[in-house]
Design an enzyme around this catalytic site. Sequence first.
Site, PDB file in Angstrom:
ATOM      1  N   ASP A   1       0.782  -1.144   0.006  1.00  0.00           N
ATOM      2  CA  ASP A   1       0.078   0.049  -0.199  1.00  0.00           C
ATOM      3  C   ASP A   1       0.822   1.368   0.196  1.00  0.00           C
ATOM      4  O   ASP A   1       2.222   0.898   0.708  1.00  0.00           O
ATOM      5  CB  ASP A   1      -0.822  -0.031   1.550  1.00  0.00           C
ATOM      6  CG  ASP A   1      -2.131   0.452   1.041  1.00  0.00           C
ATOM      7  OD1 ASP A   1      -2.918   0.519   1.824  1.00  0.00           O
ATOM      8  OD2 ASP A   1      -1.821   1.611   0.786  1.00  0.00           O
TER       9      ASP A   1
HETATM   10  C1  GLC Z   1      -4.091   4.568   0.259  1.00  0.00           C
HETATM   11  C2  GLC Z   1      -5.086   3.474  -0.205  1.00  0.00           C
HETATM   12  C3  GLC Z   1      -4.760   2.413  -0.811  1.00  0.00           C
HETATM   13  C4  GLC Z   1      -5.120   3.539  -2.048  1.00  0.00           C
HETATM   14  C5  GLC Z   1      -3.378   3.449  -2.472  1.00  0.00           C
HETATM   15  C6  GLC Z   1      -3.360   4.090  -3.579  1.00  0.00           C
HETATM   16  O1  GLC Z   1      -3.534   4.200   0.676  1.00  0.00           O
HETATM   17  O2  GLC Z   1      -5.119   2.787   0.851  1.00  0.00           O
HETATM   18  O3  GLC Z   1      -6.402   1.519  -1.017  1.00  0.00           O
HETATM   19  O4  GLC Z   1      -5.361   2.264  -3.500  1.00  0.00           O
HETATM   20  O5  GLC Z   1      -3.413   4.426  -1.376  1.00  0.00           O
HETATM   21  O6  GLC Z   1      -4.046   5.656  -3.956  1.00  0.00           O
END
Ligand code: GLC
Length: 746
Positions: free
Chosen positions: A264
């Site tokens: 993430d």
């Molecule tokens: C965020 C979210 C994730 C998302 C990523 C990109 O922190 O937790 O679900 O796809 O970053 O935006």
Amino acid sequence: MAGVVLLCATSCKSKIDKTIDEMLQKMTLEEKARIIVGTGNEGRWVSETSFGDMKNIVPGAAGTTCPIERLDIPFVILSDGPAGVNIDSTRENESGTFYCTHFPIGTVMSSTWNTELVENVGRAIGDEAMHYGVDVVLGPGMNIHRHPLNGRNFEYYSEDPLLTGKTAAAMIRGIQANGVAACPKHFAANNQETNRMGNDVQVSQRALREIYLKGFEIAVREGHPKTLMTSYNKINGISVSERHDLVTEFLRDECGFDGTVMTDWYGGDHPEEQMKAGNDLIMPGQQWQMDSIVNAVNAGRLDIKYVDECVRRILKLVYTSPRNQPGHTYDNNPDLKAHAEITRQSATEGIVLLKNDAQALPIASSVKNIALFGCASYDFIPGGTGSGDVRRAYTVSMLEGLQNAGYEIDPLLSARYDEFVKKSVAENLTKVTARFADMVRIRPDEMPLTESEIAAQVQRADYAIITLGRTCGEYYDRTSSDFVLTDVERAMIENVCRAFHAAGKKVAVVLNIGGVIETASWKNLPDAILCAWQPGQEGGNSVADLLSGKQNPSGKLPMTFPVVLSDIGANANFPVDQTSENVSVASRRVDRGEKNVDFTRYDEGIYVGYRWFDSRQVEVSYPFGYGLSYTTFDYSNMKVKQSGKEIKVTVDITNSGTVDGKEVVQLYITAPGASMDKPAKELKAFAKTSSLKPGKKETVTLVVKTDDLRSFDETSKKWQLEPGTYKVMVASNSRDIRATETIEIK
Ligand code: GLC
């Protein structure tokens, strides 16, 4: 074009493998570290700039992998999210717009219990991604609804792992139908937003296997995702993206995942550990992560073979992605009109009819004038906030949806609401101190109604509709006050019901919510209650299609509506109303050993949702799997046939009512609990009938493998099938069992 992409990606596979081998030979260690660390989120979250200026390729996308110009290694674009492609709707120095369709939230998808429909929505999301040059859609979100106050439940599917896994697998198949990659997330046990980057989930192996990993296992085996995202949190002390036992042994070796694993955004602390674990791509990319990999290899702390394996899997994604297929082009012009129709129709199957006394719904054809109360009727909420939002062109409100359906709404009342909403939002905006204020949807307070105002509506309207709204989103968990009605909301329902019922007129309440709210204390007041969730940009039309009877509701709850929060098994171990500086994102907390913030104990084990409520016979407001229809269904002729490791159940479903309708048939099993404690029942299969005309019958077939009846034994660390007598139940919801048989398992 899709066919070409798929054909090339498949038939050129050996060629691609050869190319990857060649690149691995040629790449320097720096270049390998470079492609492992992505780019993106320029300044959106943190000051460190990511590499290169990739943000202008698809502005608003979440990130990209990094090209290696020296070797002509291309890149791919990754964009959110589960409810549609989330990119900027306008671009600097470019005329025209880049709107995307805001599809229904994940919870609406699981509430349809219709995997065919979900796959169709996924296909539309993948199509929009393709048209906008996005190669990887960062969805579906599929974490378990462990507690109703988790801020991101709107993006997720259910309290049950089977419904979660089947819905996710369908979404993945749909998104990937044209070559775009899906990315199920967040693997795993990311069930709270509070301190999400530092929280340590302390959970038993059995609960992990049976509840928190099971959905991902089904999604991988039946959806074959090309990518997957690990979660921010730790599990039993170690960040998930650094856990070889989960990312490699479980995901790859056991479930057969053969795609690319990414973190993430800004997840994990130790890049070299992430390499060893098999977490290939570190997004969105910072200098220190690249340096850490190079230094670890040079210092002998990290064997280059781990780096090469990660690079290989990233290159496979890069070379098989749409934008890197010969002759690939994209036109930034998806069929938004067709997709709007898909979201309008699909949402109607995920909206759940909770109450309908004396056929209050559908609204009688004699009704022309509707009194429309509640700010959310006018300020309708299509979806949740954060990365799961979508920059859409419009939102159809309840007002517009009802007007489109031909109903009259008092212009004076709607003008009053419009003015109040504007004022209240402006006031509330000044109170927002959240670190990511731009990511939160500011809602108005509810508008107080005077007796005379309600009386005036009783005079002019034949029917009253009240909409209650709730937002929720990434970064924050909901509060206990958000769970219950405000005094103004309660007074509105009480006073409108009293006045309209005195005049012999009916009242329906619409729930425009992203997660479960309290219903037990007031559900006796209105004649009907419709849970619309956050049904996407066509929401007002979808709800009007149901209220008017144009469509017949067929959604069922993918989670339990408890009476009060304290009835929930996890409630003592959830950050309810945590006031410490627990804003979750990016800001990694110093571990202060704070319960439910720095660590969360999953003491309820496997007893999540109905597994808890049914095993302890706790009263609920609405049970898992519950949903009414404008018609009724008879269950008959249940048959159970066991051959080898397969149990086949058939049951006849007859539409015994007066209008066309679809029924969701659920199969629950109660296992003998001699050697291990077992939940009172567990969902083991489900199916949705086609639309049945009154009097028509459909034989539904539900198949369960005996392997699916096993429980995970902590001691032997193996799945165990308990011999004995199993109860097999077909049901309309988890507490409405229509027929029962038993089978013997040796
Ligand atoms: C965020 C979210 C994730 C998302 C990523 C990109 O922190 O937790 O679900 O796809 O970053 O935006």
